[in-house]
Motif scaffolding. Sequence first.
Motif, mmCIF file in Angstrom:
data_model
loop_
_atom_site.group_PDB
_atom_site.id
_atom_site.type_symbol
_atom_site.label_atom_id
_atom_site.label_comp_id
_atom_site.label_asym_id
_atom_site.label_seq_id
_atom_site.Cartn_x
_atom_site.Cartn_y
_atom_site.Cartn_z
ATOM 1 N N MET A 1 -5.626 10.211 1.332
ATOM 2 C CA MET A 1 -6.364 8.992 1.052
ATOM 3 C C MET A 1 -5.717 7.853 1.806
ATOM 4 S SD MET A 1 -6.875 7.324 -2.655
ATOM 5 C CE MET A 1 -6.442 5.638 -2.863
ATOM 6 N N LEU A 2 -6.526 7.162 2.564
ATOM 7 C CA LEU A 2 -5.981 6.065 3.341
ATOM 8 C C LEU A 2 -5.946 4.826 2.489
ATOM 9 C CD1 LEU A 2 -7.863 6.632 6.704
ATOM 10 C CD2 LEU A 2 -5.523 7.253 6.135
ATOM 11 N N LEU A 3 -4.850 4.116 2.552
ATOM 12 C CA LEU A 3 -4.708 2.867 1.813
ATOM 13 C C LEU A 3 -4.674 1.723 2.806
ATOM 14 C CD1 LEU A 3 -1.991 3.835 -0.792
ATOM 15 C CD2 LEU A 3 -4.434 3.581 -1.152
ATOM 16 N N GLN A 4 -5.582 0.803 2.686
ATOM 17 C CA GLN A 4 -5.579 -0.362 3.551
ATOM 18 C C GLN A 4 -4.658 -1.410 2.960
ATOM 19 O OE1 GLN A 4 -9.636 -1.570 3.780
ATOM 20 N NE2 GLN A 4 -10.165 -0.016 5.276
ATOM 21 N N ARG A 5 -4.035 -2.151 3.870
ATOM 22 C CA ARG A 5 -3.149 -3.211 3.399
ATOM 23 C C ARG A 5 -3.968 -4.298 2.724
ATOM 24 N NH1 ARG A 5 1.615 -5.250 7.145
ATOM 25 N NH2 ARG A 5 1.958 -3.012 6.927
ATOM 26 N N ARG A 6 -3.551 -4.655 1.502
ATOM 27 C CA ARG A 6 -4.258 -5.686 0.752
ATOM 28 C C ARG A 6 -3.378 -6.928 0.644
ATOM 29 N NH1 ARG A 6 -8.064 -2.676 -2.234
ATOM 30 N NH2 ARG A 6 -8.329 -0.729 -1.121
ATOM 31 N N VAL A 78 0.507 -3.192 -4.015
ATOM 32 C CA VAL A 78 1.915 -2.942 -4.342
ATOM 33 C C VAL A 78 2.423 -1.735 -3.558
ATOM 34 C CG1 VAL A 78 3.552 -2.423 -6.186
ATOM 35 C CG2 VAL A 78 1.632 -3.954 -6.632
ATOM 36 N N ILE A 79 1.604 -0.687 -3.515
ATOM 37 C CA ILE A 79 1.981 0.514 -2.760
ATOM 38 C C ILE A 79 2.239 0.165 -1.299
ATOM 39 C CG2 ILE A 79 1.156 2.759 -1.942
ATOM 40 C CD1 ILE A 79 -0.500 2.886 -4.585
ATOM 41 N N GLU A 80 1.286 -0.531 -0.682
ATOM 42 C CA GLU A 80 1.415 -0.866 0.730
ATOM 43 C C GLU A 80 2.562 -1.830 0.968
ATOM 44 O OE1 GLU A 80 0.684 -0.718 4.781
ATOM 45 O OE2 GLU A 80 0.091 0.582 3.124
ATOM 46 N N GLY A 81 2.792 -2.758 0.025
ATOM 47 C CA GLY A 81 3.899 -3.699 0.166
ATOM 48 C C GLY A 81 5.249 -3.005 0.185
ATOM 49 N N GLN A 82 5.403 -1.967 -0.643
ATOM 50 C CA GLN A 82 6.668 -1.231 -0.605
ATOM 51 C C GLN A 82 6.744 -0.314 0.613
ATOM 52 O OE1 GLN A 82 8.123 0.179 -4.655
ATOM 53 N NE2 GLN A 82 9.526 -1.407 -3.912
ATOM 54 N N ARG A 83 5.640 0.262 1.003
ATOM 55 C CA ARG A 83 5.651 1.080 2.234
ATOM 56 C C ARG A 83 6.092 0.242 3.435
ATOM 57 N NH1 ARG A 83 0.179 3.702 3.547
ATOM 58 N NH2 ARG A 83 1.405 4.444 5.305
ATOM 59 N N ALA A 84 5.637 -1.016 3.469
ATOM 60 C CA ALA A 84 5.970 -1.897 4.591
ATOM 61 C C ALA A 84 7.349 -2.524 4.452
ATOM 62 C CB ALA A 84 4.910 -2.989 4.716
ATOM 63 N N GLY A 85 7.987 -2.370 3.304
ATOM 64 C CA GLY A 85 9.299 -2.964 3.079
ATOM 65 C C GLY A 85 9.260 -4.421 2.691
ATOM 66 N N ASN A 86 8.072 -4.934 2.343
ATOM 67 C CA ASN A 86 7.940 -6.354 1.982
ATOM 68 C C ASN A 86 8.166 -6.611 0.503
ATOM 69 O OD1 ASN A 86 7.179 -6.979 4.658
ATOM 70 N ND2 ASN A 86 5.051 -6.398 4.217
ATOM 71 N N ILE A 87 8.105 -5.583 -0.307
ATOM 72 C CA ILE A 87 8.357 -5.692 -1.739
ATOM 73 C C ILE A 87 9.611 -4.878 -2.041
ATOM 74 C CG2 ILE A 87 7.511 -5.087 -4.046
ATOM 75 C CD1 ILE A 87 4.660 -5.549 -2.952
ATOM 76 N N HIS A 88 10.642 -5.548 -2.523
ATOM 77 C CA HIS A 88 11.924 -4.884 -2.731
ATOM 78 C C HIS A 88 11.985 -4.117 -4.046
ATOM 79 C CE1 HIS A 88 12.679 -8.409 -0.073
ATOM 80 N NE2 HIS A 88 13.330 -7.494 0.627
ATOM 81 N N ARG A 99 1.516 7.812 -5.998
ATOM 82 C CA ARG A 99 0.739 7.609 -4.762
ATOM 83 C C ARG A 99 1.607 6.983 -3.677
ATOM 84 N NH1 ARG A 99 -3.409 10.160 -3.327
ATOM 85 N NH2 ARG A 99 -4.395 9.734 -5.336
ATOM 86 N N ALA A 100 2.469 6.061 -4.059
ATOM 87 C CA ALA A 100 3.368 5.453 -3.078
ATOM 88 C C ALA A 100 4.255 6.523 -2.444
ATOM 89 C CB ALA A 100 4.215 4.376 -3.745
ATOM 90 N N ILE A 290 2.320 13.421 -9.436
ATOM 91 C CA ILE A 290 1.915 13.740 -8.062
ATOM 92 C C ILE A 290 0.896 14.871 -8.081
ATOM 93 C CG2 ILE A 290 2.691 14.715 -5.864
ATOM 94 C CD1 ILE A 290 5.300 13.163 -6.228
ATOM 95 N N GLU A 291 1.139 15.888 -8.913
ATOM 96 C CA GLU A 291 0.182 16.991 -9.017
ATOM 97 C C GLU A 291 -1.141 16.515 -9.612
ATOM 98 O OE1 GLU A 291 0.634 19.950 -7.614
ATOM 99 O OE2 GLU A 291 2.455 18.955 -6.886
ATOM 100 N N LEU A 292 -1.081 15.615 -10.570
ATOM 101 C CA LEU A 292 -2.308 15.032 -11.130
ATOM 102 C C LEU A 292 -3.091 14.306 -10.040
ATOM 103 C CD1 LEU A 292 -4.162 14.063 -13.476
ATOM 104 C CD2 LEU A 292 -2.591 12.124 -13.735
ATOM 105 N N ASN A 293 -2.411 13.488 -9.244
ATOM 106 C CA ASN A 293 -3.079 12.767 -8.159
ATOM 107 C C ASN A 293 -3.753 13.734 -7.197
ATOM 108 O OD1 ASN A 293 -2.122 10.409 -9.268
ATOM 109 N ND2 ASN A 293 -0.846 9.835 -7.527
ATOM 110 N N ARG A 294 -3.052 14.805 -6.847
ATOM 111 C CA ARG A 294 -3.626 15.778 -5.928
ATOM 112 C C ARG A 294 -4.865 16.434 -6.521
ATOM 113 N NH1 ARG A 294 2.270 18.191 -4.266
ATOM 114 N NH2 ARG A 294 2.680 16.764 -2.524
#
Length: 303
Positions: A1-6, A78-88, A99-100, A290-294
Amino acid sequence: MLLQRRALLGATAVLAAPSLARAQAPSWAARYPELVFAIIPSENASGVTERYGPFVNYLSRRLGTRVTLRIANDYAAVIEGQRAGNIHIASYGPSSFARALMTGAQITAFAIETNLDGTKGYYSVFYVKADSPYQRVEGLRGKNLGLVDPNSTSGNNVPRFALNKMGINPEQFFGRVVYTGSHENAVIALGQGTVDMAANWWNDEQESNLLRMERKGMVRAADFRIIFKSDQIVNSPVAYLNTLPDELKAAIRTAVLEVHRADEAAFNRIYEGKQGPLEAVDNAAYEPIIELNRFVDNLRRRG
């Protein structure tokens, strides 16, 4: 699933960190003059600010650096913010944290919410209006279902898992499936008649999103009733970036795990005396999620 930056909403409830003498400053201080703490949008922005503002100020004092509270427009932000390193540091729901991890975020869960009885779980429920004729989910064919967010555990993934066990494909069974954006909005949509059944989180008879909303004067809990409750779900985590210096991660972890003693007022502002202290956890606790998400991802692909 693609997550767009919000986009994230602006910073709120920030206090400047207390000054530290140069000799006392930790080794990471120059690299991290500000840390960003984010939380998924479980309620409206003003409610999050009021609930978490004192906690963020407490972190600023304990860490000796500015900590900024940011409230996301949606879970994916929040997911994308941590992936990008902008949320500590981030406070997640179980599915959004999973999902993250699934989408490559380099993060570690270090604290988990606990209940007053010491357990570490909660439930997903389906609410209907108290005066509605519906007694079972199967009686709502053709009616409207309110979910929360695609990355919500109790507001989407567990409900979809439960509906699948009932032999129900939501998009085919219900007249419409509506994502409301937050748990509060799901209850509001149900109260207004926009949806006929709504998913939400529920801890026990003493605490739930519905009871929080009643305490804020937003709804009357007696106007709604539960027609389905899931199996127990592992409680929500707090996570930090793996790339933070070990000394800083240790300081964050200690401050968060001690907040119930070190700043009882800030802790109680978040949980209103309805939950126990945060306790240590690690990523392994969320492998079942994670298994639930899948599983839910596969349901979507099958249509």
